[in-house]
Design a protein around this motif. Structure first.
Motif, PDB file in Angstrom:
ATOM      1  N   VAL A 124      17.514  -5.929 -22.085  1.00 27.98           N
ATOM      2  CA  VAL A 124      16.292  -5.391 -22.727  1.00 27.98           C
ATOM      3  C   VAL A 124      16.904  -4.048 -23.691  1.00 27.98           C
ATOM      4  N   TYR A 125      16.332  -4.106 -24.924  1.00 30.40           N
ATOM      5  CA  TYR A 125      16.638  -3.256 -26.062  1.00 30.40           C
ATOM      6  C   TYR A 125      15.537  -2.634 -26.460  1.00 30.40           C
ATOM      7  N   PHE A 126      15.806  -1.318 -26.924  1.00 31.05           N
ATOM      8  CA  PHE A 126      14.595  -0.750 -27.617  1.00 31.05           C
ATOM      9  C   PHE A 126      14.605  -0.565 -29.094  1.00 31.05           C
ATOM     10  N   VAL A 168      20.170   0.120  -9.976  1.00 27.54           N
ATOM     11  CA  VAL A 168      21.086  -0.238  -9.163  1.00 27.54           C
ATOM     12  C   VAL A 168      22.465  -0.032  -9.427  1.00 27.54           C
ATOM     13  N   PHE A 169      22.661  -0.031 -10.557  1.00 29.10           N
ATOM     14  CA  PHE A 169      23.984  -0.041 -11.393  1.00 29.10           C
ATOM     15  C   PHE A 169      24.092   0.690 -12.825  1.00 29.10           C
ATOM     16  N   LEU A 170      24.928   1.801 -13.074  1.00 34.34           N
ATOM     17  CA  LEU A 170      24.830   2.396 -14.200  1.00 34.34           C
ATOM     18  C   LEU A 170      26.235   2.428 -14.870  1.00 34.34           C
ATOM     19  N   THR A 171      26.112   2.089 -16.086  1.00 34.68           N
ATOM     20  CA  THR A 171      27.658   2.282 -17.017  1.00 34.68           C
ATOM     21  C   THR A 171      27.157   3.171 -18.144  1.00 34.68           C
ATOM     22  N   SER A 172      28.166   3.351 -18.976  1.00 38.58           N
ATOM     23  CA  SER A 172      27.992   4.046 -20.244  1.00 38.58           C
ATOM     24  C   SER A 172      26.916   3.236 -21.168  1.00 38.58           C
ATOM     25  N   ASN A 173      27.174   2.089 -20.871  1.00 31.62           N
ATOM     26  CA  ASN A 173      26.350   1.080 -21.984  1.00 31.62           C
ATOM     27  C   ASN A 173      24.873   0.705 -21.642  1.00 31.62           C
ATOM     28  N   GLU A 220      18.931  -5.415 -36.676  1.00 37.46           N
ATOM     29  CA  GLU A 220      19.898  -4.327 -36.544  1.00 37.46           C
ATOM     30  C   GLU A 220      20.711  -4.525 -35.135  1.00 37.46           C
ATOM     31  N   ILE A 221      20.010  -5.067 -34.049  1.00 36.90           N
ATOM     32  CA  ILE A 221      20.596  -5.205 -32.565  1.00 36.90           C
ATOM     33  C   ILE A 221      21.467  -6.335 -32.935  1.00 36.90           C
ATOM     34  N   THR A 267      21.579   0.740 -23.393  1.00 38.13           N
ATOM     35  CA  THR A 267      21.661   1.951 -23.718  1.00 38.13           C
ATOM     36  C   THR A 267      22.547   2.138 -24.978  1.00 38.13           C
ATOM     37  N   ARG A 268      23.398   1.080 -25.256  1.00 40.97           N
ATOM     38  CA  ARG A 268      24.509   1.377 -26.231  1.00 40.97           C
ATOM     39  C   ARG A 268      23.929   1.019 -27.565  1.00 40.97           C
ATOM     40  N   PHE A 269      22.983   0.064 -27.726  1.00 38.45           N
ATOM     41  CA  PHE A 269      22.314  -0.176 -28.915  1.00 38.45           C
ATOM     42  C   PHE A 269      20.849  -0.142 -28.974  1.00 38.45           C
TER      43      PHE A 269
END
Length: 293
Positions: free
Chosen positions: A55-57, A140-145, A165-166, A157-159
């Motif tokens: 999922v992207y925003f 349940v799982f988090l990374t910087s991205n 654009e994505i 969250t990265r893009f």
């Protein structure tokens, strides 16, 4: 699955996710700004099991609001590691996790992490029953991205941005089908469909060629083929980068979810912190890689 049924399936997944959201403003942000692209649409087209929905925003504002909502959910869950959202001057949105670069619900039981993209563990009946007792679509799982929710939703969250654009950050043509929540539009580019039908990896160019080269392993294991010319294109782009620069190397591994790469990067960053003048050469990098992998 045909396009009409695919749109129904994607809309149904979104609506099921929205049922779990207890903030009306966040629910509205999701309804009006979500883009689903990548492997989920390929799986729906081919009738395969969907592993997860990327999922992207389309706006930074909506991404930040939704990410903050789920980070608060995570922190309210009394996990060992606290997370926070950071937006840098370049507009990049990243999750920051204390102590480590990743945090998982399974951390409560096990400190040696296996990241979700590398392994799909078999779930026992006992685990399945335990999962049913927990909230759906919980972080349940988090990374910087990315923020991975249960029930196969991964909030990247990265893009962010519109579909075109994505896809500037994407590498292979077969991943460029996309669905948008606000107009229920499903985009199925001809080249993407050709590659899906033929199970062919066609490199369209990416900001992250190192990640792309490593990702070919996953697709080859799934029966995709790739010709030497596609590798040459990736190598030509890779040749423009200085992988001895730790920040560049870290950035290039943005889409490769492997505990081993995280460990290697942490080793390099630790060495750099001890000696600001440290610049790794191939001999040092090879030694680190051989010890960890």
């Amino acid at each position: 699955m045909n396009s009409k049924n695919m749109k129904k399936a994607l809309k149904a997944k979104l609506n099921d996710w929205l049922k779990s959201v207890d903030d009306a403003n966040i629910k509205k942000e999701i309804e009006d700004n979500v883009i689903i692209t990548g492997g989920a649409i390929v799986s729906l087209l081919t009738g395969d099991k969907v592993n997860d929905y990327d999922v992207y925003f389309r706006t930074k504002e909506s991404l930040v609001k939704v990410a903050e909502y789920y980070i608060k959910k995570w922190n309210d869950g009394n996990h060992k590691r606290v997370a926070e959202l950071r937006v840098n001057d370049a507009g990049q949105v990243k999750c920051f996790i204390s102590s480590k670069g990743v945090a998982a619900e399974e951390d409560e039981k096990e400190d040696d992490l296996i990241l979700f993209e590398e392994v799909e563990p078999e779930e026992s009946e006992e685990d399945a029953l335990e999962t049913e007792k927990k909230d759906k679509y919980r972080p349940v799982f988090l990374t910087s991205n990315a923020i991975t929710l249960s029930d196969k939703i991964q909030v990247v969250t990265r893009f962010y941005g519109e579909v075109d654009e994505i896809h500037k950050n994407y590498d292979f043509a077969h991943c460029t089908c996309a669905w948008s929540s606000w107009d229920n539009n499903l985009s199925l580019p001809q080249k993407a469909l050709e590659c899906i039908i033929n199970k062919e990896l066609y490199y369209i160019g990416s900001k992250y060629p190192l990640c792309s080269i490593i990702r070919t392993r996953k697709y080859i294991n799934r029966g995709y083929t790739i010709n030497a010319g596609q590798y040459l294109k990736m190598c030509l782009q890779l040749n423009e980068l200085d992988l001895h620069n730790i920040e560049t190397l870290k950035d290039q591994l943005v889409g490769v979810d492997s505990t081993y790469f995280t460990m290697a990067l942490e080793k390099l960053e630790s060495k750099k912190n001890e000696d600001p003048n440290f610049e790794p050469d191939n001999s040092y990098l090879f030694e680190v890689i051989n010890r960890i992998f």
